[in-house]
Design an enzyme around this catalytic site. Structure first.
Site, PDB file in Angstrom:
ATOM      1  N   TRP A  81      21.071   8.929  15.873  1.00 43.34           N
ATOM      2  CA  TRP A  81      21.808   7.879  15.177  1.00 43.34           C
ATOM      3  C   TRP A  81      22.281   6.790  16.124  1.00 43.34           C
ATOM      4  O   TRP A  81      22.876   7.063  17.158  1.00 43.34           O
ATOM      5  CB  TRP A  81      23.035   8.466  14.462  1.00 43.34           C
ATOM      6  CG  TRP A  81      22.688   9.297  13.264  1.00 43.34           C
ATOM      7  CD1 TRP A  81      21.429   9.665  12.861  1.00 43.34           C
ATOM      8  CD2 TRP A  81      23.607   9.872  12.336  1.00 43.34           C
ATOM      9  NE1 TRP A  81      21.509  10.427  11.729  1.00 43.34           N
ATOM     10  CE2 TRP A  81      22.839  10.570  11.384  1.00 43.34           C
ATOM     11  CE3 TRP A  81      24.996   9.855  12.200  1.00 43.34           C
ATOM     12  CZ2 TRP A  81      23.407  11.261  10.313  1.00 43.34           C
ATOM     13  CZ3 TRP A  81      25.562  10.537  11.149  1.00 43.34           C
ATOM     14  CH2 TRP A  81      24.775  11.232  10.207  1.00 43.34           C
TER      15      TRP A  81
ATOM     16  N   LYS B 235      18.743   5.048  12.035  1.00 45.58           N
ATOM     17  CA  LYS B 235      18.188   6.343  12.421  1.00 45.58           C
ATOM     18  C   LYS B 235      16.914   6.139  13.219  1.00 45.58           C
ATOM     19  O   LYS B 235      15.866   5.854  12.674  1.00 45.58           O
ATOM     20  CB  LYS B 235      17.941   7.202  11.185  1.00 45.58           C
ATOM     21  CG  LYS B 235      19.267   7.575  10.553  1.00 45.58           C
ATOM     22  CD  LYS B 235      19.141   8.515   9.390  1.00 45.58           C
ATOM     23  CE  LYS B 235      20.545   8.900   8.933  1.00 45.58           C
ATOM     24  NZ  LYS B 235      20.665   9.136   7.510  1.00 45.58           N
TER      25      LYS B 235
ATOM     26  N   THR C  49      37.366  -0.730  -6.115  1.00 45.09           N
ATOM     27  CA  THR C  49      36.696  -0.960  -4.837  1.00 45.09           C
ATOM     28  C   THR C  49      35.639  -2.022  -5.095  1.00 45.09           C
ATOM     29  O   THR C  49      35.081  -2.090  -6.188  1.00 45.09           O
ATOM     30  CB  THR C  49      36.009   0.308  -4.310  1.00 45.09           C
ATOM     31  OG1 THR C  49      35.013   0.683  -5.249  1.00 45.09           O
ATOM     32  CG2 THR C  49      36.980   1.440  -4.131  1.00 45.09           C
TER      33      THR C  49
ATOM     34  N   GLU D 198      40.409   4.116  -1.889  1.00 46.18           N
ATOM     35  CA  GLU D 198      40.576   5.493  -2.354  1.00 46.18           C
ATOM     36  C   GLU D 198      41.693   6.246  -1.634  1.00 46.18           C
ATOM     37  O   GLU D 198      42.091   7.324  -2.040  1.00 46.18           O
ATOM     38  CB  GLU D 198      39.264   6.273  -2.159  1.00 46.18           C
ATOM     39  CG  GLU D 198      38.151   5.905  -3.131  1.00 46.18           C
ATOM     40  CD  GLU D 198      37.301   4.722  -2.663  1.00 46.18           C
ATOM     41  OE1 GLU D 198      37.780   3.930  -1.828  1.00 46.18           O
ATOM     42  OE2 GLU D 198      36.157   4.598  -3.141  1.00 46.18           O
TER      43      GLU D 198
HETATM   44  P1  ADP Z   1      35.839  -2.429  -0.247  1.00 46.56           P
HETATM   45  O1  ADP Z   1      36.107  -3.425   0.837  1.00 46.56           O
HETATM   46  O2  ADP Z   1      34.392  -2.059  -0.387  1.00 46.56           O
HETATM   47  O3  ADP Z   1      36.599  -2.639  -1.496  1.00 46.56           O
HETATM   48  P2  ADP Z   1      37.624  -0.666   1.030  1.00 46.56           P
HETATM   49  O4  ADP Z   1      38.490  -1.789   1.388  1.00 46.56           O
HETATM   50  O5  ADP Z   1      38.189   0.493   0.341  1.00 46.56           O
HETATM   51  O6  ADP Z   1      36.414  -1.084   0.197  1.00 46.56           O
HETATM   52  O7  ADP Z   1      36.818  -0.280   2.321  1.00 46.56           O
HETATM   53  C1  ADP Z   1      36.892   0.957   2.935  1.00 46.56           C
HETATM   54  C2  ADP Z   1      35.881   1.052   4.043  1.00 46.56           C
HETATM   55  O8  ADP Z   1      36.085   0.033   5.013  1.00 46.56           O
HETATM   56  C3  ADP Z   1      35.980   2.324   4.822  1.00 46.56           C
HETATM   57  O9  ADP Z   1      35.329   3.383   4.171  1.00 46.56           O
HETATM   58  C4  ADP Z   1      35.317   1.938   6.144  1.00 46.56           C
HETATM   59  O10 ADP Z   1      33.904   2.000   6.062  1.00 46.56           O
HETATM   60  C5  ADP Z   1      35.703   0.505   6.305  1.00 46.56           C
HETATM   61  N1  ADP Z   1      36.838   0.380   7.223  1.00 46.56           N
HETATM   62  C6  ADP Z   1      38.129   0.210   6.908  1.00 46.56           C
HETATM   63  N2  ADP Z   1      38.880   0.112   8.017  1.00 46.56           N
HETATM   64  C7  ADP Z   1      38.058   0.247   9.067  1.00 46.56           C
HETATM   65  C8  ADP Z   1      38.226   0.236  10.496  1.00 46.56           C
HETATM   66  N3  ADP Z   1      39.406   0.060  11.057  1.00 46.56           N
HETATM   67  N4  ADP Z   1      37.138   0.423  11.247  1.00 46.56           N
HETATM   68  C9  ADP Z   1      35.920   0.596  10.699  1.00 46.56           C
HETATM   69  N5  ADP Z   1      35.693   0.590   9.383  1.00 46.56           N
HETATM   70  C10 ADP Z   1      36.743   0.426   8.566  1.00 46.56           C
END
Ligand code: ADP
Length: 532
Positions: A434, A429, A177, A320
């Site tokens: 929220w 917050k 990640t 994940e």
């Molecule tokens: P990174 O980009 O940090 O490597 P990921 O690609 O695994 O991590 O990102 C996952 C996160 O992206 C999710 O936990 C969420 O916060 C955000 N995310 C993914 N898809 C969506 C969506 N359709 N709408 C809002 N948030 C999203």
């Protein structure tokens, strides 16, 4: 009891065997960084993957060894996935947009032994080679004329090879990640998790893939397992069109030349496509389904694509979760909904496919009702959800019932549709209530003249935090703070309206194109909001 059924281990090479046998002539087209196009097909990918497996074994690679890639989307990258996995190895897709420190950390932490890379990333290789302590072999996918590279590496091998067998629970892929906080963390997929995830993805309510599909996945192969498309597409026998260049003009031309029906990518990709359409009048003519995920898809974007006659699927997931957690598909009563109701629905993050389960809990861990109102921490479990990060000695990252806490804040509607309202660390917050930074941002980008927006919580003596909205104007636009506030005033609750709108030249992003809120919060930590 007499009787029973056959069994085989759910191992990824079965996918490419099927693609070769049943849809061997379905093409895989690649547009390269040097502007050339090459064409192969599933039979060609399978053959080259076997040759690569032989070549890797000849180098001394053993099952379980990590074979890394630092590359854009193209057929050789696809061959690398199937070849490395086929010899029992673990394909580790490294994201070239990470910072040097992260690139060094990740490759060393993964103990990568081979690196296959695009020539475009030669400067990264030259810069970091000395710090990568475990990589023994460097192979360029697309070397300059006269230099040896990937094709030479596999040239001596005939493809007469049987995939390494083993348990379906063996690892096959490693993705980190991007680490918006702390060090990147590795997610180690198994053959079984990748296989089951891909089987779910083919369905009409997820990626809707079939042998009629012509897919141009814009999501890079180094991001969250390319959303599983290299596996699901091979299962379905789809034609693939890959571009190593992420420019809207190139993508649009390829989409029309190859009659692309399906595409998938993060929201920024579609913003760039809209700019291209506005500037040139050219648009993708054959697209039927566009999947947007990785960050929330803004309403205005969904609306525009739908008005072009394109179905929009909004996906939520994370590295994940392999990564698909939810996907928006048209519900039973879709045709009875007004256009606005349809857009509203697509703007939410969709429903779970069979295989994973979702729930929302409050801070005390109590499950919240699916009433579309009660928000809380989003948790997920299932056979393609993480259990423990790679080489993480702190143990499993799930609770006793298998729930993984996503770090997202969400509500679940009575119809099962999940709606992300924020990341738990990004919610603003205000006076104990929220405010969703994501909703503010998405509403703001609908305002004429606004290119991009970020909402963050800034210290406020009375309310604890209040929203500050940072806005990047569209080129040539002169939209004012008052206009933005006025635009927002009928879209969000009055007490959600930002205390201040600041115009900036650009916003920081993570390596996967998401707003880097940590950096913004640090930058505006001591910012004083105007007192009213
Ligand atoms: P990174 O980009 O940090 O490597 P990921 O690609 O695994 O991590 O990102 C996952 C996160 O992206 C999710 O936990 C969420 O916060 C955000 N995310 C993914 N898809 C969506 C969506 N359709 N709408 C809002 N948030 C999203």
């Amino acid at each position: 009891m007499l009787g029973g059924m056959q069994d085989f281990e759910l191992r990824v090479p079965r996918i490419i065997d099927h693609a070769e046998r049943e849809n061997g002539r379905r093409e895989v087209v690649s547009y390269w960084a040097d502007g050339t196009t090459t064409r192969t097909d599933w039979a060609g990918v399978a053959r080259d993957a076997r040759r690569l497996a032989q070549a890797l074994e000849a180098l001394g690679m053993k099952p379980g060894d990590r074979i890394a890639t630092l590359a854009m989307n193209h057929s050789r990258h696809l061959v690398a996935w199937y070849g490395a996995i086929g010899m029992g190895g673990v394909i580790h897709t490294v994201n070239p947009r990470l910072f040097d420190e992260q690139l060094v950390y990740i490759a060393n932490h993964a103990e990568d032994r081979v690196l296959l890379y695009d020539r475009a990333f030669q400067p990264i290789v030259d810069r970091l080679r000395g710090q990568w302590t475990t990589i023994e072999h460097y192979i360029c996918f697309d070397p300059a004329d006269g230099d040896a590279g990937f094709e030479d590496f596999i040239a001596a091998h005939d493809g007469d090879y049987r995939w390494v067998e083993g348990s379906e629970r063996d690892p096959c892929m490693l993705c980190y990640t991007s680490g918006t906080t702390g060090n990147p963390k590795g997610v180690l997929y198994t053959h079984r998790s990748s296989m089951i995830h891909a089987m779910a993805e083919v369905s009409p309510s997820v990626f809707d893939l079939s042998v009629q599909t012509v897919a141009l996945p814009i999501v890079p192969m180094f991001h969250a397992a390319a959303w599983g498309l290299p596996f699901a597409g091979a299962m379905a026998g789809a034609k693939f069109v890959y571009s190593a260049v992420n420019e809207a003009a190139v993508l649009c031309r390829l989409m029309n030349e190859e009659k692309v029906t399906h595409s998938a990518g993060v929201p920024t990709v579609w913003l760039a496509m809209f700019q291209h359409i506005d500037a040139t009048g050219h648009r993708p003519e054959h697209l039927r389904l566009v999947t947007i995920g990785g960050s929330a898809a803004p309403r205005a974007m969904i609306e525009r694509l739908m008005k072009m006659g394109i179905r929009v699927s909004h996906a939520w997931g994370m590295t994940e979760t392999s990564p698909i957690g939810t996907m928006g598909a048209p519900p039973a009563d879709w045709d009875g909904l007004s256009f606005d109701e349809q857009v509203d629905l697509v703007a939410k993050q969709g429903r779970v496919p069979f295989g994973v389960e979702l729930r929302v809990v409050d801070d005390a861990g109590a499950e919240q009702p699916r009433d579309g109102q009660s928000s809380g921490r989003l948790q997920i479990r299932g056979p393609w959800v993480i259990r423990q990060y790679f080489q993480d000695s702190s143990g499993e990252c799930i609770d006793a019932e298998g729930w993984f806490d996503t770090g997202d804040v969400a509500v679940i509607h009575p119809c099962g549709t999940m709606q992300i309202t924020d990341r738990s660390k990004d919610v603003i917050k205000s006076g104990g209530e929220w405010i969703s930074s994501v909703e503010l941002e998405n509403a703001a980008v609908g305002c004429p003249g606004v290119q991009e927006a970020a909402a963050i919580g800034v210290y406020h003596p009375k309310w604890d935090e209040r929203p500050l909205l940072l806005v990047v104007r569209k080129e040539g636009a002169d939209v004012t703070a008052e206009q933005v506030i006025h635009y927002l005033s009928d879209k969000v609750a009055k007490w959600w309206l930002p205390d201040e709108v600041l115009f900036v030249d650009g916003l920081p992003h993570t390596a996967t194109g998401k707003l880097l809120k940590t950096a913004l919060r640090a930058q505006y930590h001591d910012h004083k909001l105007p007192t009213v």
